[in-house]
Design an enzyme around this catalytic site. Structure first.
Site, PDB file in Angstrom:
ATOM      1  N   ASP A  36       0.624  -1.094  -0.246  1.00 31.82           N
ATOM      2  CA  ASP A  36      -0.152   0.088  -0.188  1.00 31.82           C
ATOM      3  C   ASP A  36       0.962   1.203  -0.018  1.00 31.82           C
ATOM      4  OD1 ASP A  36       0.992  -0.396   2.791  1.00 31.82           O
ATOM      5  OD2 ASP A  36      -0.674   0.113   3.620  1.00 31.82           O
ATOM      6  N   HIS A 239      23.842   4.106 -17.693  1.00 35.15           N
ATOM      7  CA  HIS A 239      22.555   3.917 -17.067  1.00 35.15           C
ATOM      8  C   HIS A 239      22.736   3.470 -15.364  1.00 35.15           C
ATOM      9  CE1 HIS A 239      19.481   4.799 -20.610  1.00 35.15           C
ATOM     10  NE2 HIS A 239      20.545   5.891 -20.436  1.00 35.15           N
ATOM     11  N   ASP A 256      26.251  11.900 -13.103  1.00 36.21           N
ATOM     12  CA  ASP A 256      24.790  12.795 -13.623  1.00 36.21           C
ATOM     13  C   ASP A 256      23.882  12.680 -12.932  1.00 36.21           C
ATOM     14  OD1 ASP A 256      23.600  13.668 -15.626  1.00 36.21           O
ATOM     15  OD2 ASP A 256      23.756  11.884 -17.250  1.00 36.21           O
ATOM     16  N   ASP A 267      19.671  19.422 -15.751  1.00 38.61           N
ATOM     17  CA  ASP A 267      21.182  17.648 -16.631  1.00 38.61           C
ATOM     18  C   ASP A 267      22.624  17.768 -16.426  1.00 38.61           C
ATOM     19  OD1 ASP A 267      21.214  15.108 -17.145  1.00 38.61           O
ATOM     20  OD2 ASP A 267      20.149  15.525 -18.878  1.00 38.61           O
ATOM     21  N   HIS A 346      26.280   7.312 -27.463  1.00 36.74           N
ATOM     22  CA  HIS A 346      25.135   7.978 -27.949  1.00 36.74           C
ATOM     23  C   HIS A 346      25.411   9.284 -27.881  1.00 36.74           C
ATOM     24  CE1 HIS A 346      26.530  10.743 -24.155  1.00 36.74           C
ATOM     25  NE2 HIS A 346      27.351   9.939 -23.754  1.00 36.74           N
ATOM     26  N   HIS A 350      19.609  16.725 -25.281  1.00 30.90           N
ATOM     27  CA  HIS A 350      18.253  16.408 -26.396  1.00 30.90           C
ATOM     28  C   HIS A 350      17.376  17.775 -25.464  1.00 30.90           C
ATOM     29  CE1 HIS A 350      18.423  15.446 -22.038  1.00 30.90           C
ATOM     30  NE2 HIS A 350      20.046  14.681 -21.645  1.00 30.90           N
ATOM     31  N   HIS A 357      14.379  14.133 -20.494  1.00 35.59           N
ATOM     32  CA  HIS A 357      14.507  14.114 -22.216  1.00 35.59           C
ATOM     33  C   HIS A 357      13.047  14.941 -22.777  1.00 35.59           C
ATOM     34  CE1 HIS A 357      17.169  10.477 -21.751  1.00 35.59           C
ATOM     35  NE2 HIS A 357      17.785  11.706 -21.423  1.00 35.59           N
ATOM     36  N   GLU A 380      26.530  17.730 -24.009  1.00 34.53           N
ATOM     37  CA  GLU A 380      27.087  16.624 -23.530  1.00 34.53           C
ATOM     38  C   GLU A 380      27.666  15.262 -23.687  1.00 34.53           C
ATOM     39  OE1 GLU A 380      24.202  13.501 -21.583  1.00 34.53           O
ATOM     40  OE2 GLU A 380      22.197  14.556 -22.633  1.00 34.53           O
ATOM     41  N   TYR A 384      34.326   6.891 -23.140  1.00 39.43           N
ATOM     42  CA  TYR A 384      33.743   5.257 -22.539  1.00 39.43           C
ATOM     43  C   TYR A 384      34.943   3.559 -22.240  1.00 39.43           C
ATOM     44  CZ  TYR A 384      29.461   8.616 -21.749  1.00 39.43           C
ATOM     45  OH  TYR A 384      29.581   9.683 -21.728  1.00 39.43           O
ATOM     46  N   ARG A 402      31.794  11.992 -19.337  1.00 36.16           N
ATOM     47  CA  ARG A 402      31.338  12.850 -19.381  1.00 36.16           C
ATOM     48  C   ARG A 402      31.215  14.156 -19.327  1.00 36.16           C
ATOM     49  NH1 ARG A 402      27.335   9.443 -19.913  1.00 36.16           N
ATOM     50  NH2 ARG A 402      25.743  10.105 -18.115  1.00 36.16           N
ATOM     51  N   GLU A 404      28.691  17.636 -19.144  1.00 36.29           N
ATOM     52  CA  GLU A 404      27.082  18.003 -19.558  1.00 36.29           C
ATOM     53  C   GLU A 404      26.521  18.973 -19.088  1.00 36.29           C
ATOM     54  OE1 GLU A 404      24.279  14.802 -18.157  1.00 36.29           O
ATOM     55  OE2 GLU A 404      22.877  16.025 -20.160  1.00 36.29           O
TER      56      GLU A 404
HETATM   57  N1  GLY Z   1      20.176  12.626 -17.018  1.00 33.35           N
HETATM   58  C1  GLY Z   1      20.161  11.287 -18.500  1.00 33.35           C
HETATM   59  C2  GLY Z   1      21.222  12.484 -20.097  1.00 33.35           C
HETATM   60  O1  GLY Z   1      21.968  13.284 -19.791  1.00 33.35           O
HETATM   61  O2  GLY Z   1      20.545  12.393 -20.747  1.00 33.35           O
HETATM   62 MN    MN Z   2      21.462  14.790 -20.481  1.00 37.36          MN
HETATM   63 MN    MN Z   3      22.370  13.742 -17.517  1.00 34.95          MN
END
Ligand code: GLY
Ligand code: MN
Ligand code: MN
Length: 436
Positions: A36, A239, A256, A267, A346, A350, A357, A380, A384, A402, A404
């Site tokens: 619950d 991820h 991140d 982000d 990647h 975005h 996103h 970003e 890797y 990364r 970003e």
């Molecule tokens: N935190 C997800 C991305 O950087 O797209």
């Molecule tokens: Mn991002």
């Molecule tokens: Mn991110």
């Protein structure tokens, strides 16, 4: 005033709707976590965008030209006993008084009222497929009207994707929205800086994550997505959110993490050495990612297309990887064959807004979309290099990087909303571990 902003959006949508149409938009549902216990409630971004109404069990209706008012909100009734257990509710009275509804009804009465609102409206703006239970209810209401055609009723005969219209609006951020995005950016930057200062070998990834959560919550905000805190090899898992390993001296940690302000996300990713000093290999790759990011940000300006920053980043990364001996061959050919994807799998960004996103088309027809003032996107790039990558010298292993930032397209070019957060090697080395 926030209510004026939401009203402005509703008016904008109403202006685009023909007189014989109607828009229907259900709120997000509460979701069970276990038994619950619910997950923390997060309003549906489209619903939030149009209403600012924070509760579940609500449905917004826009009916252009309706004499008693064009904006109708169905919501939970006040209930002193339930509110003792579950928290306060606006109730239909509050929906009118505080949330700008022209008319509001108990959600329990929706089956009686909604078919009447649908009757004689030919076109229904609705997002199909997001809430199948609600899809079925809507079809049921339409069928009820269809059953009455011999009595002179007109059933709607056209369904229009509401999301498409709304998402185009959401892509362009107003001043009010940018104020929220700047706040989210400021608090997220503060969190990253605090974490860098307090980082040291021997901490666990979750302990570093806690520094972010602390700064977010202290500002009344929540993460806009589960924070990624990955040391060493974990930085190469895009991820990674377990955040449970020990941070080791000599490794990089990739974080991140960002929070949201009234639903608007930041982000941000920063990558820094756990022990405060980059090794030569780490620095070489870091400088390369930073160069790629700067080249990509330079491409963010009106008239350039969506893919320009990505292409710039890919060119810089590929050239650098060849210079460092991680790729071999002609740079142009390697770009064309996407050889860089071995280390950079990647895309470079975005849209950013109510969703991390965020919504909005990236292409118009066959073409990449042109950048226009008011759009916000992330930039970003990363690299890797997991261990055991065939043909890759082991000095590069377990380095994941990364960088970003969040970027607003302006009339003249762009503004990096997260520019105040250090990212140069010397700045980072000076900061990491200062308060450990
Ligand atoms: N935190 C997800 C991305 O950087 O797209
Ligand atoms: Mn991002
Ligand atoms: Mn991110």
């Amino acid at each position: 005033m926030s209510q004026r902003e939401f009203e402005r959006r509703r008016r904008g949508l109403l202006r685009m709707m023909p007189a014989d149409s109607i828009a229907i938009l259900p709120a997000a549902r509460e979701r069970l976590r276990n038994r619950d216990v619910h997950y923390p409630f997060r309003q549906h971004s489209d619903f939030l965008y149009l209403t600012g109404f924070p509760e579940p069990d609500a449905v917004a209706v826009l009916a252009p030209g309706r004499k008693q008012g064009q904006y109708i909100l169905f919501c939970r009734e006040r209930d002193p006993k339930k509110e003792v257990w579950e928290g306060r509710r606006a109730g239909p009275e509050g929906a009118v008084e505080h949330f700008g509804a022209d008319d509001a009804y108990p959600i329990a009465d929706m089956d009686e009222i909604l078919p009447g609102l649908l009757e004689d409206r030919r076109r229904v703006y609705y997002t199909m497929g997001e809430d199948t239970a609600f899809d079925h209810r809507l079809i049921g209401w339409v069928n009820q009207i269809r059953a009455k055609v011999r009595a002179g009723a007109h059933a709607p005969h056209e369904f229009v994707e509401l999301a498409h219209v709304l998402h185009e609006m959401r892509l362009f951020k107003s001043r009010w929205e940018l104020t929220r995005m700047r706040r989210a950016a400021r608090v997220s930057m503060e969190a990253h800086e605090r974490a860098m200062r307090r980082c040291r070998p021997g901490l666990y990834e979750y302990e570093l994550e806690a520094e972010y959560q602390y700064v977010f919550r202290r500002a009344g905000m929540v993460p806009s997505y589960p924070p990624i805190v990955g040391g060493g090899a974990n930085a190469c898992i895009l991820h990674y959110t377990e955040n449970r390993d020990r941070l080791e001296d000599g490794d990089l940690v990739l974080v991140d993490a960002g929070c949201e302000c009234e639903g608007y996300a930041a982000d941000i990713t920063r990558t820094f050495p756990v022990g405060g000093r980059f090794s030569d290999a780490q620095r070489a790759l870091y400088e390369l990612v930073l160069q790629a990011q700067e080249a990509a940000i330079r491409k963010v300006r009106p008239g350039n297309h969506w893919d320009d920053p990505h292409r710039a980043a890919v060119r810089v990364l590929t050239r650098g990887l060849v210079e460092l001996g991680l790729l071999e061959g002609d740079v142009r050919k390697l770009v064309r064959n996407e050889a860089y994807k071995r280390f950079y799998m990647h895309r470079t960004g975005h849209w950013l807004g109510l969703d991390v996103h965020d919504v909005g088309e990236y292409r118009v027809g066959e073409q990449w979309r042109l950048l226009e003032p008011g759009m916000v996107l992330t930039v970003e790039p990363g690299l890797y290099v997991p261990a055991d990558l065939e043909g890759v010298d082991r000095r590069w292993w377990n380095i994941g990087i990364r960088i970003e930032d969040d970027v607003l397209v302006t009339k003249e070019g762009c503004e990096v909303l997260t520019a105040a957060l250090p990212k140069r090697v010397e700045e980072i080395e000076a900061l990491v571990g200062q308060d450990a």
